[in-house]
Design a protein around this motif. Structure first.
Motif, PDB file in Angstrom:
ATOM      1  N   HIS A   1       0.655  -1.136   0.011  1.00 34.66           N
ATOM      2  CA  HIS A   1       0.304   0.199  -0.095  1.00 34.66           C
ATOM      3  C   HIS A   1       1.141   1.467   0.459  1.00 34.66           C
ATOM      4  O   HIS A   1       1.802   1.335   0.592  1.00 34.66           O
ATOM      5  N   THR A   2       0.256   2.331  -0.667  1.00 29.93           N
ATOM      6  CA  THR A   2       0.967   3.506  -0.606  1.00 29.93           C
ATOM      7  C   THR A   2       0.185   4.199   0.265  1.00 29.93           C
ATOM      8  O   THR A   2      -0.233   4.720  -0.386  1.00 29.93           O
ATOM      9  N   LEU A   3       0.867   4.777   1.142  1.00 29.07           N
ATOM     10  CA  LEU A   3       0.268   6.642   1.930  1.00 29.07           C
ATOM     11  C   LEU A   3       0.907   7.545   1.144  1.00 29.07           C
ATOM     12  O   LEU A   3       1.843   8.023   0.586  1.00 29.07           O
ATOM     13  N   THR A   4       0.026   8.686   1.585  1.00 22.54           N
ATOM     14  CA  THR A   4       0.209   9.745   1.038  1.00 22.54           C
ATOM     15  C   THR A   4      -0.301  10.766   2.117  1.00 22.54           C
ATOM     16  O   THR A   4      -1.012  11.272   2.279  1.00 22.54           O
ATOM     17  N   VAL A   5       1.224  11.333   2.140  1.00 20.93           N
ATOM     18  CA  VAL A   5       1.577  12.519   3.606  1.00 20.93           C
ATOM     19  C   VAL A   5       1.183  13.711   2.268  1.00 20.93           C
ATOM     20  O   VAL A   5       2.436  13.861   2.694  1.00 20.93           O
ATOM     21  N   GLY A   6       0.776  15.345   3.223  1.00 19.88           N
ATOM     22  CA  GLY A   6       1.570  16.599   2.969  1.00 19.88           C
ATOM     23  C   GLY A   6       1.841  16.394   4.292  1.00 19.88           C
ATOM     24  O   GLY A   6       1.737  16.509   5.129  1.00 19.88           O
TER      25      GLY A   6
ATOM     26  N   GLN B   1      -2.801   5.645  10.606  1.00 17.99           N
ATOM     27  CA  GLN B   1      -2.718   4.683   9.253  1.00 17.99           C
ATOM     28  C   GLN B   1      -2.311   3.319   8.937  1.00 17.99           C
ATOM     29  O   GLN B   1      -2.884   2.568   8.238  1.00 17.99           O
ATOM     30  N   ILE B   2      -1.442   3.039   9.206  1.00 16.59           N
ATOM     31  CA  ILE B   2      -0.755   1.865   8.680  1.00 16.59           C
ATOM     32  C   ILE B   2      -1.380   1.083  10.203  1.00 16.59           C
ATOM     33  O   ILE B   2      -2.321   0.028   9.022  1.00 16.59           O
ATOM     34  N   MET B   3      -2.681   1.236  10.635  1.00 18.08           N
ATOM     35  CA  MET B   3      -2.985   0.370  11.243  1.00 18.08           C
ATOM     36  C   MET B   3      -4.206   0.115  11.290  1.00 18.08           C
ATOM     37  O   MET B   3      -5.031  -1.020  10.779  1.00 18.08           O
ATOM     38  N   GLY B   4      -5.040   1.155  11.035  1.00 18.32           N
ATOM     39  CA  GLY B   4      -6.414   1.062   9.658  1.00 18.32           C
ATOM     40  C   GLY B   4      -6.121   0.132   8.170  1.00 18.32           C
ATOM     41  O   GLY B   4      -6.770  -0.472   8.166  1.00 18.32           O
ATOM     42  N   TRP B   5      -4.867   0.146   7.831  1.00 16.24           N
ATOM     43  CA  TRP B   5      -4.409  -0.559   6.766  1.00 16.24           C
ATOM     44  C   TRP B   5      -4.487  -1.882   6.599  1.00 16.24           C
ATOM     45  O   TRP B   5      -4.555  -2.892   6.237  1.00 16.24           O
ATOM     46  N   MET B   6      -4.163  -2.040   7.781  1.00 13.45           N
ATOM     47  CA  MET B   6      -3.319  -3.354   8.376  1.00 13.45           C
ATOM     48  C   MET B   6      -4.887  -4.086   8.753  1.00 13.45           C
ATOM     49  O   MET B   6      -4.660  -5.755   8.585  1.00 13.45           O
ATOM     50  N   SER B   7      -5.437  -3.974   9.159  1.00 18.54           N
ATOM     51  CA  SER B   7      -6.449  -3.785   9.872  1.00 18.54           C
ATOM     52  C   SER B   7      -7.540  -5.587   8.910  1.00 18.54           C
ATOM     53  O   SER B   7      -7.336  -6.496  10.174  1.00 18.54           O
TER      54      SER B   7
ATOM     55  N   GLN C   1       5.444   3.569   1.438  1.00 18.63           N
ATOM     56  CA  GLN C   1       5.679   2.648   1.186  1.00 18.63           C
ATOM     57  C   GLN C   1       5.537   1.903   1.681  1.00 18.63           C
ATOM     58  O   GLN C   1       6.182   1.390   2.373  1.00 18.63           O
ATOM     59  N   LEU C   2       4.579   0.709   2.410  1.00 21.15           N
ATOM     60  CA  LEU C   2       3.739  -0.048   3.236  1.00 21.15           C
ATOM     61  C   LEU C   2       3.737  -1.639   2.383  1.00 21.15           C
ATOM     62  O   LEU C   2       3.360  -1.231   1.648  1.00 21.15           O
ATOM     63  N   THR C   3       4.982  -2.502   3.346  1.00 25.46           N
ATOM     64  CA  THR C   3       4.490  -3.747   2.758  1.00 25.46           C
ATOM     65  C   THR C   3       4.539  -4.419   3.723  1.00 25.46           C
ATOM     66  O   THR C   3       5.657  -4.920   5.152  1.00 25.46           O
ATOM     67  N   LEU C   4       3.187  -5.864   3.629  1.00 29.18           N
ATOM     68  CA  LEU C   4       3.101  -6.207   4.922  1.00 29.18           C
ATOM     69  C   LEU C   4       3.506  -7.673   4.495  1.00 29.18           C
ATOM     70  O   LEU C   4       2.726  -8.523   3.344  1.00 29.18           O
ATOM     71  N   ALA C   5       4.660  -8.544   4.771  1.00 30.25           N
ATOM     72  CA  ALA C   5       4.725 -10.344   4.989  1.00 30.25           C
ATOM     73  C   ALA C   5       4.481 -10.634   6.066  1.00 30.25           C
ATOM     74  O   ALA C   5       4.788 -10.437   6.821  1.00 30.25           O
TER      75      ALA C   5
END
Length: 160
Positions: free
Chosen positions: A27-32, A45-51, A154-158
């Motif tokens: 997943h790609t997060l975009t942050v201003g 944001q990370i935990m929300g995406w991982m859940s 860039q997030l990579t969960l494996a």
């Protein structure tokens, strides 16, 4: 049963148990972000995406795209944030002579040095579907540049 056949059976068994369950999710997060050093807590944001992920045990890799951004973990409270910003600036202060600025005349030589010292990536453990962090530990990204930036993370969960 000969040695080679036994080894093949072991590898086949291992593959069936582990590799068929192995998952990679990205997943790609975009942050201003504001002029650096600016810090943003991205833990939520990370935990929300991982859940909703099927990964129960493994690792999360966080990578900030760009040579003037970095990532770390801290207690994200105003005092620690100010202390880290001051320390980063002390390590590679703006206004010094940087060879990068001599070549490009963009005034952000310090930004590149700060980001390199902090590092662009972080790998965190995931256990039972949860990111393993200390009670007061959050994942933060840092913009070191001398102008506002929209940072891509860039997030990579494996794992399995």
């Amino acid at each position: 049963m000969n040695y080679q056949l036994a080894l093949y059976k072991i590898i086949e068994y291992w593959y069936q148990i582990f590799m068929e369950k192995y998952t990679v999710k990205t997943h790609t997060l975009t942050v201003g972000m504001e002029i650096g050093p600016d810090m943003v807590n991205i833990t939520g944001q990370i935990m929300g995406w991982m859940s909703p992920s099927p990964v129960r045990n493994g690792t999360l890799h966080v990578f900030v795209v760009g040579s003037t951004g970095s990532v770390t973990t801290i207690e994200f409270e105003p005092g620690v944030v100010d202390d880290l910003k001051r320390s980063i600036t002390d390590l590679a202060p703006p206004g010094q002579v940087y060879a990068h600025e001599q070549a490009w005349h963009d005034g952000n030589g310090h930004s590149h040095v700060q980001a390199a010292l902090m590092g662009p990536s972080l790998t965190l453990p995931v256990l039972e579907g949860k990111l393993i962090l200390g009670t007061w530990q959050q994942v933060v990204i840092i913009n070191h540049d001398n102008s506002p930036r929209t940072r891509k993370i860039q997030l990579t969960l494996a794992g399995i």
